[in-house]
Design an enzyme around this catalytic site. Structure first.
Site, PDB file in Angstrom:
ATOM      1  N   SER A  85       2.139  -5.019  -2.901  1.00 57.20           N
ATOM      2  CA  SER A  85       1.648  -5.234  -4.261  1.00 57.20           C
ATOM      3  C   SER A  85       0.499  -6.229  -4.206  1.00 57.20           C
ATOM      4  O   SER A  85       0.460  -7.091  -3.326  1.00 57.20           O
ATOM      5  CB  SER A  85       2.772  -5.816  -5.121  1.00 57.20           C
ATOM      6  N   TYR A 115       8.580 -12.253  -5.334  1.00 56.85           N
ATOM      7  CA  TYR A 115       8.062 -10.885  -5.166  1.00 56.85           C
ATOM      8  C   TYR A 115       6.824 -10.885  -4.252  1.00 56.85           C
ATOM      9  O   TYR A 115       6.706 -10.062  -3.340  1.00 56.85           O
ATOM     10  CB  TYR A 115       7.728 -10.360  -6.557  1.00 56.85           C
ATOM     11  N   LYS A 134       6.438  -9.039  -0.762  1.00 58.00           N
ATOM     12  CA  LYS A 134       5.449  -7.965  -0.661  1.00 58.00           C
ATOM     13  C   LYS A 134       4.409  -8.253   0.416  1.00 58.00           C
ATOM     14  O   LYS A 134       3.876  -7.327   1.038  1.00 58.00           O
ATOM     15  CB  LYS A 134       4.767  -7.746  -2.019  1.00 58.00           C
TER      16      LYS A 134
END
Ligand code: NAI
Length: 303
Positions: A152, A165, A169
């Site tokens: 991401s 996150y 990622k």
């Protein structure tokens, strides 16, 4: 050239919704036998329902494709092994693995419970590692495999409130960077997709003006190509959104090279900082040892 997956078996994790569903549908349309993995559950990973994966399997079968559901979480080693076992029990091989499953638990770092950090890393980073590790011996044995990680921009560029996150990622890029070397001898290509699409994960974040263009199925051609025999590159990061596709790459600047026989002071580094960060002659970073040897050779330190 027509890209087909006849006699190929693909696993898509988190395929019950959003991007994973779109990848699974395209794979099946192109002849792949697909394991549709999804334990269901909310965006934050809580709860669960087998109906989510079952629905996508039914969609694929209704169009004449072949699919089987699996409801395990990628976030445990046992779950990952069972996902791969589902493919082996049903079809006896695994040719492609798209590590797509994901959850969000956004909070500013200072407010983030450690459990939320762990849960997100568990699904995205460890889940990708577990599933890849479960499929790896099979791919090595058959001397063929395609693995797609899902990163991401939050990992590549960062984003407020997504430290868990973003860390996970960025981690999957590191995983792919290393596995591309280990897989090369066995025709296992490991690449990374950086998608953006309007899904339940992003429905509250997206500008309503762009949302209609951010269809998951406009991302899937990149994911599915990276999972195909046509893909002979490894270690690439492909960014895909709204029918646009680009390549993301780490770059290194020319920087400075001081004489390593002499002390390097803080002031020398501070004075050189603008040159260190100057991107005008930047080049893709590939082999760090090779770069260093070239620099030391250029100043006559080694032959
Ligand atoms: P989504 O929430 O629609 O789909 C994610 C799926 O993963 C869900 O069906 C969910 O049940 C499943 N899942 C969650 N935990 C799981 C677990 N432990 N094991 C197996 N499956 C699990 O979200 P979306 O947007 O389709 O996301 C797919 C992937 O793309 C995720 O990895 C996400 O981080 C990534 N991504 C999405 C972006 C976007 O713009 N939608 C942007 C950047 C990355």
């Amino acid at each position: 050239m027509s890209i087909r997956f006849d006699n190929r078996v693909a696993i898509v994790t988190g395929a019950g919704a959003g991007l994973g569903r779109a990848h699974a549908l395209l794979l099946a349309e192109r002849g792949a036998k697909v394991v549709v993995n999804d334990p269901g559950g909310s965006v934050d990973g809580r709860g669960g329902s087998g109906a989510v994966a079952d629905k996508v399997v039914a969609e694929i079968r209704a169009k004449g494709g072949e699919a089987v559901a699996n409801y395990d979480s990628v976030g445990t080693w046992e779950g990952a092994q069972n996902i791969v076992k589902t493919a082996m029990d049903k079809w006896g091989r695994v040719d492609a693995l798209i590590n797509n499953a994901g959850i969000l638990r956004d909070k500013a770092f200072h407010n983030m419970p450690v459990e939320d950090f762990e849960a997100v890393v568990q699904v995205h980073l460890l889940g990708s590692a577990y599933c890849t590790k479960a499929a790896w011996p099979i791919m090595r044995e058959q001397k063929y495999g395609r693995v797609v990680m899902t990163t991401s921009t939050s990992g590549i560029f960062g984003n407020f409130g997504q430290s868990n996150y973003g860390a996970a990622k960025a981690g999957v890029c590191g995983l792919a960077n290393c596995l591309r070397f280990e897989g090369a001898k066995y025709n296992i290509m490991v690449n990374v997709l950086s998608p953006a699409a309007y899904t339940r994960m992003t429905e509250n974040l997206m500008n309503p003006a762009v949302a209609p263009y951010m269809k998951p199925e406009l991302v899937s051609p990149a994911a599915v190509w990276l999972a195909s025999e046509a893909c002979t590159v490894s270690g690439e990061i492909v960014f895909a959104q709204a029918g646009g596709f680009t390549r993301l790459q780490y770059f290194e600047t020319d920087g400075v090279q001081f004489d390593p026989d002499q002390p390097v002071t803080l002031e020398m580094f501070a004075d050189a900082f603008a040159t260190v960060t100057d991107l005008s002659h930047a080049h893709p970073l590939r082999t760090i040892m090779g770069e260093m040897e070239n620099k030391l050779r250029a100043i006559g330190k080694i032959k």
